[in-house]
Design a protein around this motif. Sequence first.
Motif, short mmCIF file in Angstrom:
data_model
loop_
_atom_site.label_atom_id
_atom_site.label_comp_id
_atom_site.label_asym_id
_atom_site.label_seq_id
_atom_site.Cartn_x
_atom_site.Cartn_y
_atom_site.Cartn_z
N GLU A 146 -2.85 0.48 9.74
CA GLU A 146 -2.29 0.57 11.33
C GLU A 146 -3.32 1.09 12.13
O GLU A 146 -3.17 0.87 13.59
CB GLU A 146 -0.94 1.39 11.39
N ASP A 147 -4.30 1.85 11.66
CA ASP A 147 -5.24 2.21 12.68
C ASP A 147 -6.52 1.54 12.96
O ASP A 147 -7.40 1.76 13.70
CB ASP A 147 -5.83 3.51 12.12
N GLN B 60 4.52 4.79 17.41
CA GLN B 60 3.77 4.29 16.02
C GLN B 60 4.10 2.96 15.70
O GLN B 60 5.12 2.42 16.06
CB GLN B 60 4.18 5.13 14.70
#
Length: 350
Positions: free
Chosen positions: A140-141, A235
């Motif tokens: 996800e980064d 997030q």
Amino acid sequence: MTINEPAAGGRAPARLFLTGGSGYVGRNLIRRLVADGVPVVALARSAAAVDIVRNLGAEPFEGDLFDPRLAQGMAGCDALVHAAADTDHGAGVEARLARINVEGTRTVLAAAKVAGVSRTVLISTESVLLDGAPLVGATEDHAYPRRPAGAYSKSKAEAERLALAMSEPGFEVMAVRPRFVWGRDDTTALPQLADAVRSGAFAWIDGGRYRTSTTHVANLCEGVVLALRNGVGGQAYFITDGKPVEFRAFATRLLATQGLTAPDKTVPRGLLKTIAGVGDVLAAISGGRIRGPLSRQVYATSAVEVTVSIAKACAELGYAPVVSREQGLAELVSAPPPCNGGGGAALSAP
């Protein structure tokens, strides 16, 4: 855990508002949430959509993403799942996708905030990271690309960014990113593959031996439920079936559930990349009036490896797939989905 068993973790929504309820993902979300005992109000923009969501056990709210009564329709809801989106993977559709996917998301979330909704899950996609190059084991980064693959990737990335930026205490917004949604009641991926085989338009890209992540629709629903309960505001979370699979092997088994055998025909990846680039240029020059047989968006989604990691969802949400590929394929054999999807390029669905 069974498909409809409530997930462990935080409190379930007392009442939930859903956009896109009559779509493929939305229909399955209604089934799951109703089975969990969650009252669902589903936005429905047509009489047919009203009937669909009502028959599934949801309360329809007739309107669209820009209805000024949206906050009124969300009254009493403490959760929102925004599943509605324009998924056109063609070229020359930037304005329409920007309106539906970006401005529509902005409008829906603004209404939710006014209505007092406290937790929201946006159904996003791995396509927010696609630029045409392989995406291998992405987390996800992974940064958004400077040049998105196409209008779909661009609009969904903008929608995701604005949604997560709106998250704050008391109004937490999370994004769930599935890849290649498939399974029961499929009116998207499998019908497109089947139509391409039946019409003779199907071909493997460089043999189809590259890997892909996949997400059974029940696993996506599990991820959404867990994000609503356990997700951290601001997030994003990838949700898949777990380990990646070779695209050719998986597509072959999917087609076999419908009694179909894919041909051995193959096309070079480089040729398709060139065709996609030319198609996008023609669409841009003509203002979308001329659309080639393939777009950069379709190429990026279907012609190279796209695999993602679910480590974050497992650690933070307590996620684990509830349906294996074997179970999902067996389910398709016993209850084949309606094949009413469109045809398309000589390859795969997203």
